[in-house]
Design a protein around this motif. Structure first.
Motif, PDB file in Angstrom:
ATOM      1  N   GLU A   1     -10.760   9.335  -2.181  1.00 16.24           N
ATOM      2  CA  GLU A   1     -10.411  10.756  -2.260  1.00 16.24           C
ATOM      3  C   GLU A   1     -11.382  11.451  -3.054  1.00 16.24           C
ATOM      4  O   GLU A   1     -11.969  12.602  -2.748  1.00 16.24           O
ATOM      5  CB  GLU A   1      -8.985  10.860  -2.786  1.00 16.24           C
TER       6      GLU A   1
ATOM      7  N   TYR B   1      -4.722  -0.959  -4.418  1.00 16.20           N
ATOM      8  CA  TYR B   1      -4.783   0.012  -3.445  1.00 16.20           C
ATOM      9  C   TYR B   1      -4.735   1.454  -4.023  1.00 16.20           C
ATOM     10  O   TYR B   1      -5.322   2.317  -3.164  1.00 16.20           O
ATOM     11  CB  TYR B   1      -3.478  -0.446  -2.369  1.00 16.20           C
ATOM     12  N   HIS B   2      -4.041   1.672  -5.034  1.00 12.99           N
ATOM     13  CA  HIS B   2      -3.878   3.057  -5.474  1.00 12.99           C
ATOM     14  C   HIS B   2      -5.289   3.509  -5.899  1.00 12.99           C
ATOM     15  O   HIS B   2      -5.788   4.722  -5.710  1.00 12.99           O
ATOM     16  CB  HIS B   2      -2.858   2.986  -6.640  1.00 12.99           C
TER      17      HIS B   2
ATOM     18  N   HIS C   1       0.897  -1.212  -0.059  1.00 12.12           N
ATOM     19  CA  HIS C   1      -0.071   0.093   0.003  1.00 12.12           C
ATOM     20  C   HIS C   1       0.892   1.088   0.053  1.00 12.12           C
ATOM     21  O   HIS C   1       1.451   1.618   1.009  1.00 12.12           O
ATOM     22  CB  HIS C   1      -0.890   0.034   1.165  1.00 12.12           C
ATOM     23  N   THR C   2       1.176   1.830  -1.165  1.00  7.67           N
ATOM     24  CA  THR C   2       2.136   2.974  -1.426  1.00  7.67           C
ATOM     25  C   THR C   2       1.109   4.121  -1.603  1.00  7.67           C
ATOM     26  O   THR C   2       0.312   4.443  -2.211  1.00  7.67           O
ATOM     27  CB  THR C   2       2.987   2.889  -2.731  1.00  7.67           C
ATOM     28  N   PRO C   3       1.522   5.124  -0.617  1.00 10.39           N
ATOM     29  CA  PRO C   3       0.839   6.439  -0.632  1.00 10.39           C
ATOM     30  C   PRO C   3       0.766   7.124  -2.007  1.00 10.39           C
ATOM     31  O   PRO C   3       1.903   6.776  -2.709  1.00 10.39           O
ATOM     32  CB  PRO C   3       1.506   7.492   0.348  1.00 10.39           C
ATOM     33  N   VAL C   4      -0.292   7.835  -2.403  1.00  5.89           N
ATOM     34  CA  VAL C   4      -0.209   8.484  -3.772  1.00  5.89           C
ATOM     35  C   VAL C   4       0.908   9.091  -4.474  1.00  5.89           C
ATOM     36  O   VAL C   4       1.224   8.781  -5.438  1.00  5.89           O
ATOM     37  CB  VAL C   4      -1.647   9.256  -3.937  1.00  5.89           C
ATOM     38  N   ARG C   5       1.572   9.869  -3.520  1.00  4.41           N
ATOM     39  CA  ARG C   5       2.750  10.733  -3.805  1.00  4.41           C
ATOM     40  C   ARG C   5       3.735   9.678  -4.269  1.00  4.41           C
ATOM     41  O   ARG C   5       4.785  10.132  -5.090  1.00  4.41           O
ATOM     42  CB  ARG C   5       2.811  11.677  -2.970  1.00  4.41           C
ATOM     43  N   TYR C   6       3.944   8.618  -3.737  1.00  3.88           N
ATOM     44  CA  TYR C   6       5.008   7.636  -4.113  1.00  3.88           C
ATOM     45  C   TYR C   6       4.767   6.573  -5.032  1.00  3.88           C
ATOM     46  O   TYR C   6       5.450   5.515  -5.191  1.00  3.88           O
ATOM     47  CB  TYR C   6       5.522   7.061  -2.977  1.00  3.88           C
TER      48      TYR C   6
ATOM     49  N   ASP D   1      -7.569   4.235  -3.016  1.00  2.00           N
ATOM     50  CA  ASP D   1      -7.271   5.583  -2.171  1.00  2.00           C
ATOM     51  C   ASP D   1      -7.775   6.762  -3.273  1.00  2.00           C
ATOM     52  O   ASP D   1      -8.396   7.566  -2.750  1.00  2.00           O
ATOM     53  CB  ASP D   1      -5.680   5.700  -2.440  1.00  2.00           C
TER      54      ASP D   1
END
Length: 377
Positions: A62, A54-55, A13-18, A58
């Motif tokens: 959002e 996961y992206h 689960h990688t945050p959107v910015r990464y 997110d």
């Protein structure tokens, strides 16, 4: 002084910015979901399907607070009973508030679930004791009815979906299709890595899921996009990387998402100011040292013929004529018939990846790190 943040995150689960690129895929899949369609994602393992799921979750949450998302990885499951337990765990984990949790547990109480905590991960673990297949079907219906009753729109992603074909305790495909079909508030992302099985499940005319979902294959990330992403992550986090080093990374990992991300993580970790090809080579050596015992253990699980064939495919990089006399003689692999059986066994073991295109089939070692290590032998 604290070390710079490593932007090449190795969790699923990688945050959107990464998260690197996949903009077209993200937009396409969200359009399918918003238009009421289930979707099937197919790609080899570790090419980024799970991270993409996961992206998408997110981005959906959002954009629109009206969505609830659930991710279920059924790769470790061996039976429909396992499938039900993993589904219950996924729902329970995402359920917030005492009253909501109580409501969910009340849904299952007649099936005598046992709720425990994994001592290692701390995550909830469900187990069921069923006397009949009818009880399993009712449990599935109860779980899906609970999701159908949610006020928000529900998206459920079932990863490694082809695993249900291995269950022997119940006709999983027919059972799932029967209970999924009437749902109006729940949509599904079916994700799988075994292309042949997934294709048959959703395009085979005799399969219960025939034409029930939009097919969407996932490929590699565009080289230019990947290069820009890697350079930006280094710069944004206080370091730089040369163009030569970026090109070397993408060629060496074959732009396979997991291996590219992992190598970049190690390169970033070992770089003080600027990463060059030298830093990349040091990181590769460290990765080989970390994995050598596991690679050698693979050898113990294979016959001598299979191991030699695996080395040969690794040295070829990509093999399009696996039974040609030139290939077989170069690596002393024996007769065509026995070599073909060896290839099929290695594909089945998921040690060799078969890729199909309009030009035909090609073969490569599934694990890129293993492939590069074998090249040195």
């Amino acid at each position: 002084m604290s070390a710079p943040f490593n932007p090449f995150i190795l969790s699923l689960h990688t945050p959107v910015r990464y998260f690197c690129d996949r903009k077209t895929e993200t937009d396409d899949i969200i359009k399918y979901l918003e238009n009421g369609s289930n979707i099937t994602l197919i790609s080899p393992r570790r090419l980024g399907k799970t991270g993409l799921i996961y992206h998408i979750f997110d981005v959906l949450e959002e954009r629109d607070a009206d969505y609830e998302t659930y991710y279920i990885d059924i790769y470790p499951s061996h039976s429909f009973e396992d499938f039900l337990a993993l589904t219950a765990e996924a729902i329970y984990t995402k359920t917030a508030g005492r009253s909501a949790i109580r409501s969910f547990l009340d849904t299952l109480k007649s099936f005598r679930p046992v709720l425990s905590t994994d001592p290692v991960t701390g995550k909830a673990r469900f187990s069921f004791t069923f006397q009949t297949d009818t009880e399993k079907r009712y449990t599935l219906k109860s779980l899906l009815d609970y999701l159908e009753s949610r006020k928000k729109k529900v998206i459920v992603a079932i990863d490694e979906f082809q695993q249900i074909r291995s269950y022997s305790d119940i006709s999983a495909e027919a059972t799932l299709r029967t209970h999924i079909q009437p749902l109006k508030n729940v949509q599904f992302i079916f994700s799988g890595s075994k292309r042949r099985v997934m294709a048959d499940m959703f395009t085979g005319e005799k399969s219960p899921f025939y034409e029930s979902s939009a097919m969407y294959p996932i490929g590699k990330i565009d080289e230019e996009e990947y290069s820009s992403f890697i350079r930006k992550q280094f710069i944004d986090n206080g370091k730089t990387i040369t163009d030569e080093a970026v090109g070397f990374i993408l060629e060496w990992t074959k732009r396979h998402t997991f291996y590219t991300q992992f190598l970049c993580n190690r390169v970033f970790l070992g770089t003080r100011k600027e990463a060059t090809v030298t830093e990349v080579l040091v990181a590769i050596d460290l990765i080989f040292k970390e994995n050598e015992d596991a690679f050698l253990e693979r050898r113990n699980l294979l016959t001598g013929r299979q191991w030699n064939y695996l080395i040969a495919v690794a040295k070829e990089g990509e093999l399009s004529q696996p039974t040609s006399n030139e290939f077989l003689q170069r690596y002393h692999l024996g007769a065509q018939s026995s070599s073909l059986r060896t290839l099929e066994a290695l594909v089945e073991k998921e040690l060799i990846l078969e890729t199909k295109s309009t030009a035909g089939s090609s073969y490569s070692v599934y694990n890129v790190f293993l492939s590069r290590w074998l090249e040195r032998l």
